[in-house]
Design an enzyme around this catalytic site. Sequence first.
Site, PDB file in Angstrom:
ATOM      1  N   LYS A  96       0.793  -1.265   0.034  1.00 24.29           N
ATOM      2  CA  LYS A  96       0.002  -0.189   0.024  1.00 24.29           C
ATOM      3  C   LYS A  96       0.888   1.264   0.040  1.00 24.29           C
ATOM      4  O   LYS A  96       1.627   1.684   0.853  1.00 24.29           O
ATOM      5  CB  LYS A  96      -0.873  -0.054   1.178  1.00 24.29           C
ATOM      6  N   ASP A 192     -15.230  -0.703  11.354  1.00 21.48           N
ATOM      7  CA  ASP A 192     -15.761  -0.666   9.934  1.00 21.48           C
ATOM      8  C   ASP A 192     -15.993  -2.006   9.153  1.00 21.48           C
ATOM      9  O   ASP A 192     -15.369  -2.261   8.179  1.00 21.48           O
ATOM     10  CB  ASP A 192     -14.904   0.251   9.217  1.00 21.48           C
TER      11      ASP A 192
END
Length: 356
Positions: A96, A192
């Site tokens: 990432k 989440d």
Amino acid sequence: MMSPWIACALGAASFLALLLLLFFVLHIVANGFLSGSGKGLLKNAKRLRRKGRRPRKFTLKEIHMYSEEFSNKIGNGSTNTVFKGNLPDGTEVAIKRPNAESMCSLYVAARTEIQIELLSRIRHQNLVNLVGHSDEAGCQVLLFQYASNGTLYENLHGNEHLTWKQRTKIIGGIAYGLHYLHSCVPPVIHGDLCSQIVLLTEDYAAKIGGIGKSLPGPASAEKEKRDSTTQAEGMEKGEYSSARDVYAFGILIIEIVSGKMITSADGACILDQWTRDISPSQEKMLDFIDPSMHDVPIPELAAAREIVRLCLRSEPHRPTMADIVELVLKDLKITIEAAAPLTSPVTLRGLLELLV
């Protein structure tokens, strides 16, 4: 000269001793290294530090080499781009790299620092574990475990047709991973949980990602929409708790079983039916499942529906993830070993790889 019978007996005894040793080590690994107990987590963190098995620090030069100059893009996030890479030992990783705009964001930088600190202290077979990172030139690049079958969302709403067995394995994996997070000291709240951040390995084991990202600050439009689901049951926006994670897990089971998002009209109807106290008939229950599935065991479907009903209860009647994993084990028959990826140390194959 030793008698053949004695030689045979000694050989059998040696084999039995080896099996017992493997079982003992497997028990230690499953209940120590991968257990959900806070003590186990703290001891494991110390062991990782002593043995130098904390997430490794890479140089940007190494990351450029392992990612082949960031040539294989596999995903985009709101603040980063994800590339596939390969370490020298053959380990596949997801790399990432922050986008140009997010590199200038103090909020993103602070959140990434907290995420690295958190992920450096936890490790579980059903989490997307941090492999390493680089912070050269003020650019935080993170390397995570790679999962070849993409996100759960893609598999549920794309062209894939997951079987009932695969779906219950995924439900079990998410349950064990979430229970591990809640059992840490202090507890780790995900905040989440959704199908977009659950990744699937080559053998369809679930790995929860996005850990440490739900901090106060700007939220994407998708997350705002997901938050509206939990707000509907009485929780304030931005309020993170283990109870909210349990509620989100119940919502996620509905999506896994039905193949529908509850934000759709069909999904909302299923949510209403599954939260009622009165159990529907067998025929009615089969109307709730993804039509691509066949030969779904009714007792297991009823067990999944009951878990959903419990997860969506109002507080303080909502169970904990410790309660939920007991139901997953008892009624869905998904053990921690069955929910593990094939290469996890909790499986025999993974254990043998670890010992070698």
